[in-house]
Scaffold this active site. Structure first.
Site, mmCIF file in Angstrom:
data_model
loop_
_atom_site.group_PDB
_atom_site.id
_atom_site.type_symbol
_atom_site.label_atom_id
_atom_site.label_comp_id
_atom_site.label_asym_id
_atom_site.label_seq_id
_atom_site.Cartn_x
_atom_site.Cartn_y
_atom_site.Cartn_z
ATOM 1 N N CYS A 149 56.895 -55.276 -15.328
ATOM 2 C CA CYS A 149 55.464 -55.510 -15.104
ATOM 3 C C CYS A 149 54.799 -56.046 -16.380
ATOM 4 O O CYS A 149 54.065 -57.041 -16.338
ATOM 5 C CB CYS A 149 54.785 -54.234 -14.605
ATOM 6 S SG CYS A 149 55.276 -52.728 -15.460
HETATM 7 N N1 NAP Z 1 56.444 -48.575 -11.122
HETATM 8 C C1 NAP Z 1 56.226 -49.820 -11.543
HETATM 9 O O1 NAP Z 1 55.069 -50.233 -11.809
HETATM 10 C C2 NAP Z 1 57.383 -50.775 -11.721
HETATM 11 C C3 NAP Z 1 57.103 -52.104 -12.081
HETATM 12 C C4 NAP Z 1 58.167 -52.999 -12.258
HETATM 13 C C5 NAP Z 1 59.471 -52.549 -12.112
HETATM 14 N N2 NAP Z 1 59.716 -51.249 -11.786
HETATM 15 C C6 NAP Z 1 61.113 -50.840 -11.664
HETATM 16 O O2 NAP Z 1 61.406 -50.559 -10.297
HETATM 17 C C7 NAP Z 1 62.378 -49.501 -10.230
HETATM 18 C C8 NAP Z 1 61.788 -48.362 -9.382
HETATM 19 O O3 NAP Z 1 60.617 -47.918 -10.051
HETATM 20 P P1 NAP Z 1 59.628 -46.835 -9.414
HETATM 21 O O4 NAP Z 1 58.445 -46.817 -10.284
HETATM 22 O O5 NAP Z 1 59.476 -47.111 -7.957
HETATM 23 O O6 NAP Z 1 60.497 -45.508 -9.626
HETATM 24 P P2 NAP Z 1 60.395 -44.120 -8.841
HETATM 25 O O7 NAP Z 1 59.021 -43.977 -8.286
HETATM 26 O O8 NAP Z 1 60.909 -43.082 -9.769
HETATM 27 O O9 NAP Z 1 61.427 -44.311 -7.613
HETATM 28 C C9 NAP Z 1 62.832 -44.390 -7.789
HETATM 29 C C10 NAP Z 1 63.524 -44.553 -6.436
HETATM 30 O O10 NAP Z 1 64.938 -44.574 -6.647
HETATM 31 C C11 NAP Z 1 65.556 -43.476 -5.948
HETATM 32 N N3 NAP Z 1 66.569 -42.899 -6.878
HETATM 33 C C12 NAP Z 1 66.316 -42.233 -8.011
HETATM 34 N N4 NAP Z 1 67.476 -41.909 -8.641
HETATM 35 C C13 NAP Z 1 68.464 -42.374 -7.860
HETATM 36 C C14 NAP Z 1 69.879 -42.347 -7.971
HETATM 37 N N5 NAP Z 1 70.492 -41.765 -9.019
HETATM 38 N N6 NAP Z 1 70.605 -42.925 -6.992
HETATM 39 C C15 NAP Z 1 69.998 -43.497 -5.941
HETATM 40 N N7 NAP Z 1 68.647 -43.547 -5.783
HETATM 41 C C16 NAP Z 1 67.889 -42.996 -6.755
HETATM 42 C C17 NAP Z 1 64.453 -42.501 -5.635
HETATM 43 O O11 NAP Z 1 64.659 -41.824 -4.394
HETATM 44 P P3 NAP Z 1 65.692 -40.615 -4.230
HETATM 45 O O12 NAP Z 1 65.606 -39.802 -5.491
HETATM 46 O O13 NAP Z 1 65.237 -39.904 -3.010
HETATM 47 O O14 NAP Z 1 67.011 -41.279 -4.053
HETATM 48 C C18 NAP Z 1 63.251 -43.427 -5.454
HETATM 49 O O15 NAP Z 1 63.230 -43.955 -4.141
HETATM 50 C C19 NAP Z 1 62.644 -49.046 -11.684
HETATM 51 O O16 NAP Z 1 63.806 -49.657 -12.167
HETATM 52 C C20 NAP Z 1 61.427 -49.566 -12.427
HETATM 53 O O17 NAP Z 1 61.673 -49.826 -13.787
HETATM 54 C C21 NAP Z 1 58.705 -50.345 -11.569
#
Ligand code: NAP
Length: 345
Positions: A149
């Site tokens: 982001c």
């Molecule tokens: N938040 C932002 O603004 C943003 C912006 C750009 C990029 N990103 C990137 O997008 C990705 C997701 O970010 P987020 O903010 O959505 O994170 P989040 O809210 O922590 O969600 C993570 C997701 O991954 C799953 N997960 C976690 N650990 C896992 C594992 N070991 N194996 C399989 N599934 C797993 C979780 O569900 P379960 O635990 O139920 O499996 C959840 O659905 C990250 O790499 C982040 O850097 C985020």
């Protein structure tokens, strides 16, 4: 209809993908996965979706997930993606990964700032998904590493001026502010209400992992090594990102000339909005949208250029740009499913 799936659908970026893809006219959301919520309807996890999106979360399985979808979004933590994505690509699925695992062309740089990479070759072949800049490569990509982001908010205003050779390469500074959803949905002390409300702080000064990502892309565009000083801040917003960039021009330049360079670079691109003079970008104006609003100013005293961008970290900074990339990959208009009317407030 193309069948699409989301792996990691219950995170903040994942559920934003659910929201956007459910309303997309040319795709069917056919599978979503989660470990914690396997067997649970997504509307039970996010009640706002009640009566609108009824799909159930499933446990991830390469066989079943690939059986159900042609295009997959992986919205997983860094290092989890690299363990899963190679198998999806091997099975002929086109993948858009939202983590940092496939953003770097120089894998050594990734390893210096994250961890050892278990899919180095694939990482080198992936396309960096900054939609407006790497458009042609994205169209034919099998694997897109969706940008971070902060890098999206820094690179979109800067790249036209860097590629035109207008900036003193040693003068680049970015000062960025992010809402708390940027840290994801997992509970953390630093994301608690009492830690964040009524608070405004800088963090990871000079060591944020998005800094090398910006530097790699800026260097590629400039054709020479380039480094930007980057200071991120956390602000008490749930979503939104505002970035102010300072740069010295190689030769004196007017605000109109900067606007012309930006307007020509982004001509015909629906999600870049150049703000009129005197109307600086505001996170409120891009909330829930895929827009990147950009404003510019020349400081009369120092001659320095000031660029300001506003994005929604969860949309243009994550899920929206990922869908924009999918549209490019599928030969659809890039704004398909992303062209809703923004909230006024
Ligand atoms: N938040 C932002 O603004 C943003 C912006 C750009 C990029 N990103 C990137 O997008 C990705 C997701 O970010 P987020 O903010 O959505 O994170 P989040 O809210 O922590 O969600 C993570 C997701 O991954 C799953 N997960 C976690 N650990 C896992 C594992 N070991 N194996 C399989 N599934 C797993 C979780 O569900 P379960 O635990 O139920 O499996 C959840 O659905 C990250 O790499 C982040 O850097 C985020």
């Amino acid at each position: 209809m193309t069948r699409v799936g989301i792996i990691g659908a219950t995170g903040y970026a994942g559920v934003e993908l659910v929201r956007i893809l459910h309303g997309h006219p040319h795709v069917t959301l056919s599978t979503i996965t989660s470990r914690q919520y396997a067997g649970t309807a997504i509307s039970a996890v996010f009640p706002s979706l009640t009566g609108v999106v009824d799909i159930q979360c499933e446990a991830f399985s390469p066989d079943e997930t690939c059986e159900r979808a042609d295009v997959l979004f992986t919205a997983l933590p860094h290092h989890v993606s690299m363990a899963i994505v190679p198998e999806l690509v091997r099975r002929g699925r086109r993948v858009i990964d939202l983590s940092a695992d496939f953003r770097f062309r120089n894998v050594n740089l990734y390893e210096a700032h994250y961890q050892p990479h278990s899919a180095r070759e694939l990482s080198e072949q992936a396309v960096y998904g900054l939609s407006e800049v790497f458009t042609e490569a994205i169209r034919s990509a099998d694997l897109v590493g969706n940008p971070g982001c902060y890098p999206t908010s820094v690179l979109l205003p800067l790249i036209p001026l860097v590629s035109a050779g207008m900036l003193d390469p040693g003068s680049l500074i970015a000062d960025a502010k992010s809402g708390v959803s940027g840290a994801g949905r997992s509970p953390a002390l630093t994301s608690l209400y009492c830690e964040v409300a009524e608070s405004f702080k800088a963090y990871k000064i000079g060591v944020h992992r998005h800094n090398p990502e910006m530097n790699e892309v800026l260097s590629a565009v400039a054709g020479r090594p380039l480094s930007i000083t980057f200071v991120p801040h956390l602000v008490p917003l749930s979503r939104g990102m505002l970035t102010t960039i300072y740069a010295s021009p190689c030769a004196p330049v007017t605000e109109e000339e900067i606007r012309d360079v930006l307007a020509r670079y982004y001509e015909g691109r629906p999600f870049i909005r150049l703000r009129p003079t005197g109307g600086p970008p505001n996170t409120l104006h891009v909330r829930g949208t895929n827009y990147c609003d950009i404003g510019c100013k020349v400081d009369a005293g120092s001659g320095r250029i000031i660029l300001i961008s506003a994005i929604d970290n969860l949309v243009k900074g994550a899920a929206g740009q990922a869908v924009q990339n999918m549209n490019l990959m599928l030969g659809l208009p890039e704004d398909c499913g992303l062209n809703g009317v923004p909230f006024a407030l």
